[in-house]
Scaffold this motif. Structure first.
Motif, mmCIF file in Angstrom:
data_model
loop_
_atom_site.group_PDB
_atom_site.id
_atom_site.type_symbol
_atom_site.label_atom_id
_atom_site.label_comp_id
_atom_site.label_asym_id
_atom_site.label_seq_id
_atom_site.Cartn_x
_atom_site.Cartn_y
_atom_site.Cartn_z
ATOM 1 N N GLY A 36 -6.881 -8.720 0.518
ATOM 2 C CA GLY A 36 -6.590 -8.011 -0.720
ATOM 3 C C GLY A 36 -5.982 -6.649 -0.498
ATOM 4 O O GLY A 36 -5.298 -6.113 -1.370
ATOM 5 N N ARG A 37 -6.238 -6.077 0.681
ATOM 6 C CA ARG A 37 -5.698 -4.747 0.996
ATOM 7 C C ARG A 37 -5.179 -4.762 2.430
ATOM 8 O O ARG A 37 -5.912 -5.103 3.355
ATOM 9 C CB ARG A 37 -6.767 -3.678 0.805
ATOM 10 C CG ARG A 37 -6.284 -2.254 0.943
ATOM 11 C CD ARG A 37 -7.274 -1.284 0.321
ATOM 12 N NE ARG A 37 -7.322 -1.437 -1.136
ATOM 13 C CZ ARG A 37 -8.202 -0.822 -1.928
ATOM 14 N NH1 ARG A 37 -9.119 -0.028 -1.384
ATOM 15 N NH2 ARG A 37 -8.175 -1.003 -3.235
ATOM 16 N N LEU A 38 -3.926 -4.381 2.597
ATOM 17 C CA LEU A 38 -3.227 -4.516 3.874
ATOM 18 C C LEU A 38 -2.640 -3.180 4.302
ATOM 19 O O LEU A 38 -2.027 -2.472 3.495
ATOM 20 C CB LEU A 38 -2.102 -5.551 3.732
ATOM 21 C CG LEU A 38 -1.154 -5.759 4.920
ATOM 22 C CD1 LEU A 38 -1.906 -6.320 6.116
ATOM 23 C CD2 LEU A 38 -0.009 -6.693 4.516
ATOM 24 N N VAL A 39 -2.816 -2.838 5.576
ATOM 25 C CA VAL A 39 -2.183 -1.666 6.182
ATOM 26 C C VAL A 39 -1.071 -2.148 7.108
ATOM 27 O O VAL A 39 -1.296 -3.028 7.945
ATOM 28 C CB VAL A 39 -3.197 -0.820 6.976
ATOM 29 C CG1 VAL A 39 -2.483 0.302 7.749
ATOM 30 C CG2 VAL A 39 -4.244 -0.224 6.042
ATOM 31 N N ILE A 40 0.126 -1.593 6.938
ATOM 32 C CA ILE A 40 1.271 -1.927 7.784
ATOM 33 C C ILE A 40 1.702 -0.670 8.527
ATOM 34 O O ILE A 40 2.048 0.334 7.903
ATOM 35 C CB ILE A 40 2.455 -2.477 6.961
ATOM 36 C CG1 ILE A 40 2.034 -3.714 6.164
ATOM 37 C CG2 ILE A 40 3.636 -2.799 7.875
ATOM 38 C CD1 ILE A 40 3.095 -4.191 5.181
ATOM 39 N N VAL A 90 -0.871 -0.222 2.156
ATOM 40 C CA VAL A 90 -0.798 1.142 2.674
ATOM 41 C C VAL A 90 0.115 1.119 3.892
ATOM 42 O O VAL A 90 -0.029 0.249 4.759
ATOM 43 C CB VAL A 90 -2.190 1.673 3.062
ATOM 44 C CG1 VAL A 90 -2.090 3.060 3.690
ATOM 45 C CG2 VAL A 90 -3.121 1.699 1.852
ATOM 46 N N ILE A 91 1.048 2.073 3.952
ATOM 47 C CA ILE A 91 1.970 2.179 5.074
ATOM 48 C C ILE A 91 1.521 3.300 5.994
ATOM 49 O O ILE A 91 1.158 4.392 5.536
ATOM 50 C CB ILE A 91 3.406 2.480 4.589
ATOM 51 C CG1 ILE A 91 3.899 1.402 3.621
ATOM 52 C CG2 ILE A 91 4.356 2.627 5.770
ATOM 53 C CD1 ILE A 91 4.081 0.040 4.226
ATOM 54 N N VAL A 92 1.530 3.057 7.294
ATOM 55 C CA VAL A 92 1.381 4.121 8.290
ATOM 56 C C VAL A 92 2.712 4.199 9.024
ATOM 57 O O VAL A 92 3.098 3.256 9.715
ATOM 58 C CB VAL A 92 0.220 3.857 9.260
ATOM 59 C CG1 VAL A 92 0.176 4.929 10.347
ATOM 60 C CG2 VAL A 92 -1.103 3.824 8.494
ATOM 61 N N VAL A 120 0.103 2.625 -6.572
ATOM 62 C CA VAL A 120 0.941 3.434 -5.681
ATOM 63 C C VAL A 120 0.894 2.868 -4.266
ATOM 64 O O VAL A 120 -0.103 2.253 -3.861
ATOM 65 C CB VAL A 120 0.458 4.904 -5.705
ATOM 66 C CG1 VAL A 120 1.178 5.755 -4.672
ATOM 67 C CG2 VAL A 120 0.639 5.493 -7.103
ATOM 68 N N VAL A 121 1.967 3.088 -3.492
ATOM 69 C CA VAL A 121 1.994 2.727 -2.080
ATOM 70 C C VAL A 121 1.839 4.015 -1.260
ATOM 71 O O VAL A 121 2.785 4.790 -1.122
ATOM 72 C CB VAL A 121 3.306 2.023 -1.689
ATOM 73 C CG1 VAL A 121 3.315 1.702 -0.195
ATOM 74 C CG2 VAL A 121 3.490 0.750 -2.502
ATOM 75 N N PRO A 122 0.648 4.297 -0.714
ATOM 76 C CA PRO A 122 0.477 5.484 0.120
ATOM 77 C C PRO A 122 1.226 5.324 1.446
ATOM 78 O O PRO A 122 1.176 4.265 2.069
ATOM 79 C CB PRO A 122 -1.039 5.551 0.358
ATOM 80 C CG PRO A 122 -1.635 4.672 -0.700
ATOM 81 C CD PRO A 122 -0.626 3.597 -0.944
ATOM 82 N N VAL A 123 1.913 6.384 1.852
ATOM 83 C CA VAL A 123 2.597 6.421 3.138
ATOM 84 C C VAL A 123 1.909 7.485 3.990
ATOM 85 O O VAL A 123 1.946 8.672 3.668
ATOM 86 C CB VAL A 123 4.094 6.734 2.986
ATOM 87 C CG1 VAL A 123 4.771 6.766 4.357
ATOM 88 C CG2 VAL A 123 4.766 5.702 2.086
ATOM 89 N N VAL A 124 1.261 7.043 5.055
ATOM 90 C CA VAL A 124 0.418 7.902 5.885
ATOM 91 C C VAL A 124 1.142 8.236 7.185
ATOM 92 O O VAL A 124 1.812 7.396 7.777
ATOM 93 C CB VAL A 124 -0.922 7.196 6.210
ATOM 94 C CG1 VAL A 124 -1.793 8.050 7.118
ATOM 95 C CG2 VAL A 124 -1.652 6.834 4.925
ATOM 96 N N ALA A 176 -7.257 2.057 7.904
ATOM 97 C CA ALA A 176 -7.772 0.799 7.359
ATOM 98 C C ALA A 176 -9.255 0.898 7.051
ATOM 99 O O ALA A 176 -9.726 0.369 6.035
ATOM 100 C CB ALA A 176 -7.500 -0.343 8.331
ATOM 101 N N GLN A 177 -10.015 1.565 7.926
ATOM 102 C CA GLN A 177 -11.428 1.776 7.652
ATOM 103 C C GLN A 177 -11.609 2.626 6.399
ATOM 104 O O GLN A 177 -12.432 2.310 5.534
ATOM 105 C CB GLN A 177 -12.101 2.453 8.848
ATOM 106 C CG GLN A 177 -12.183 1.583 10.090
ATOM 107 C CD GLN A 177 -12.733 2.342 11.280
ATOM 108 O OE1 GLN A 177 -12.753 3.576 11.306
ATOM 109 N NE2 GLN A 177 -13.182 1.611 12.283
ATOM 110 N N ALA A 178 -10.829 3.709 6.307
ATOM 111 C CA ALA A 178 -10.997 4.645 5.198
ATOM 112 C C ALA A 178 -10.620 4.038 3.855
ATOM 113 O O ALA A 178 -11.205 4.393 2.821
ATOM 114 C CB ALA A 178 -10.168 5.903 5.448
ATOM 115 N N CYS A 179 -9.646 3.139 3.849
ATOM 116 C CA CYS A 179 -9.221 2.543 2.576
ATOM 117 C C CYS A 179 -9.821 1.149 2.368
ATOM 118 O O CYS A 179 -9.420 0.442 1.447
ATOM 119 C CB CYS A 179 -7.694 2.492 2.480
ATOM 120 S SG CYS A 179 -6.871 1.270 3.533
ATOM 121 N N THR A 180 -10.752 0.758 3.233
ATOM 122 C CA THR A 180 -11.440 -0.544 3.182
ATOM 123 C C THR A 180 -10.446 -1.702 3.135
ATOM 124 O O THR A 180 -10.529 -2.588 2.274
ATOM 125 C CB THR A 180 -12.428 -0.638 1.992
ATOM 126 O OG1 THR A 180 -11.713 -0.485 0.754
ATOM 127 C CG2 THR A 180 -13.495 0.438 2.093
#
Length: 377
Positions: free
Chosen positions: A16-20, A57-59, A141-145, A169-173
């Motif tokens: 449901g929640r993905l970090v790229i 979420v983008i890193v 929103v798409v956060p860019v970290v 990823a930990q912080a945004c679950t």
């Protein structure tokens, strides 16, 4: 439902929640400019994920390389800390602008989040970051970290965005992390060596797995080699987060990996709670504890850490700090929140609870690290 296969990263039910995470070598061309057409293809995949009901979420790496090109600095802008900070200050504006513009082309709103290691190590700031992620993602929103390289020093920096992605990823679950890089996964030896075999799946990063990795960034532009990616996988797996290394070089790299069956999938060994995930993810410490073999066995059996099992205390720490706990051979076997400062811990190491009151001058606490605040590695 949890991620079990690579295609599960494209499932809103299982992810449901993905970090790229995107590395500098993929994002920035040889002339120091953003590879806009390639980035558009990635953002098309982000839009598809959002349409499936996934939060993304983008890193993003690239600020130092972009800034170096604009300032005309040779060597990628990393020769000194002050040079990197100056290049990052220039490049962050350009990087954020590129992401905001290209996401907006797809009808997506970008938000910039610049983080340092300290932001994620200090508990209250970590919780504030988590709350910000929750609100931004709730608004679509798409956060860019990115790491805040303008102020990060050698002592308070991640140094690579792979581990930043895992901690984010930990912080945004998040349920999953995709590391887009210039190789198509983890190999059992250097990919250029004859007979090298890609590992399609890894269940738990072991010492043997670490020995397969080299320590350098292949491009010379970024900072995260395969070793950094394995460290990121360890951070993710302790929090129940699946992680994949994928070849990011082609257009639409995530979809391409799904089509070809490439990449390496790291499946989590357990699913720590939010607080335990934060403890297990800590990277910087004010000190350390060393324990004997009997104490190691007791910790592995679910016991608290008692002073009687401690053989060494190093550093200057305070009650409430997170410390690593080392076995006699130097292996880090656990991390935990300590109940004593360094002076008291040094005074009672190796002592039974009966002797501690005379040494401390007050009734001792039940343990040095309680099992509820301890995470085995």
């Amino acid at each position: 439902m949890a991620i079990e296969t690579l295609p599960d990263f494209l499932s809103a039910e299982k992810c449901g929640r993905l970090v790229i995470k995107i590395g500098s070598a993929l994002l920035i061309d040889d002339g120091g400019d953003v590879r806009c057409e390639w980035l558009r293809s990635v953002i098309t995949e982000v839009k598809a994920a959002r349409d499936r009901g996934q939060d993304v979420v983008i890193v993003s790496s690239g600020s130092i390389a972009l800034g170096a090109a604009r300032l005309g600095v040779s060597g990628g802008g990393r020769r000194t800390l002050s040079e990197a900070q100056a290049c990052a200050a220039v490049g962050q504006i350009a990087l954020a602008g590129a992401w905001a513009e290209l996401l907006w082309e797809q009808g997506l709103v970008a938000a910039q989040m610049l983080l340092t290691l300290d932001d994620l190590e200090e508990r209250s700031r970590y919780l504030n970051i988590s709350a910000t992620f929750s609100r931004l993602l709730g608004e679509g929103v798409v956060p860019v970290v990115n790491e805040n390289d303008t102020i990060a020093t050698d002592e308070i920096r991640f140094g690579d965005n792979d581990r930043l992605a895992a901690r984010t990823a930990q912080a945004c679950t998040a349920d999953g992390v995709i590391l887009l890089t210039d190789v198509d996964g983890l190999y059992d030896r250097h990919p250029a060596q004859p007979g090298a075999q890609r590992l399609p799946e890894v269940r738990g990063v072991t010492e043997e797995i670490h020995r397969m990795a080299g320590g350098e960034s292949g491009s010379g532009v970024g900072t995260g080699g395969m070793t950094a990616k394995l460290l990121a996988a360890e951070l993710a797996e302790r929090a129940g987060i699946a992680l994949s290394i994928m070849d990011g070089t082609p257009m639409n790299p995530i979809g391409r990996t799904m089509e070809t069956g490439g990449g390496t999938l790291f499946l989590p060994k357990r699913d720590d709670s939010g607080r335990r995930a934060w403890i297990g993810g800590r990277l910087r410490f004010a000190g350390a504890l060393t324990v004997d073999e009997g104490c190691v066995r007791a910790l592995e059996a679910g016991k608290s850490l008692l002073a009687a099992g401690i053989t060494g205390v190093t550093g200057r720490f305070e009650r409430g700090d997170v410390l690593p706990i080392h076995a006699p051979d130097g292996r880090m076997v656990a991390k935990g929140i300590v109940e004593y400062g360094h002076e008291e811990a040094a005074a009672i190491l190796g002592k039974s609870i009966e002797d501690q009151q005379a040494i401390l001058g007050h009734a001792p606490r039940s343990c040095v690290v309680h099992r509820d605040h301890l995470v085995l590695l």
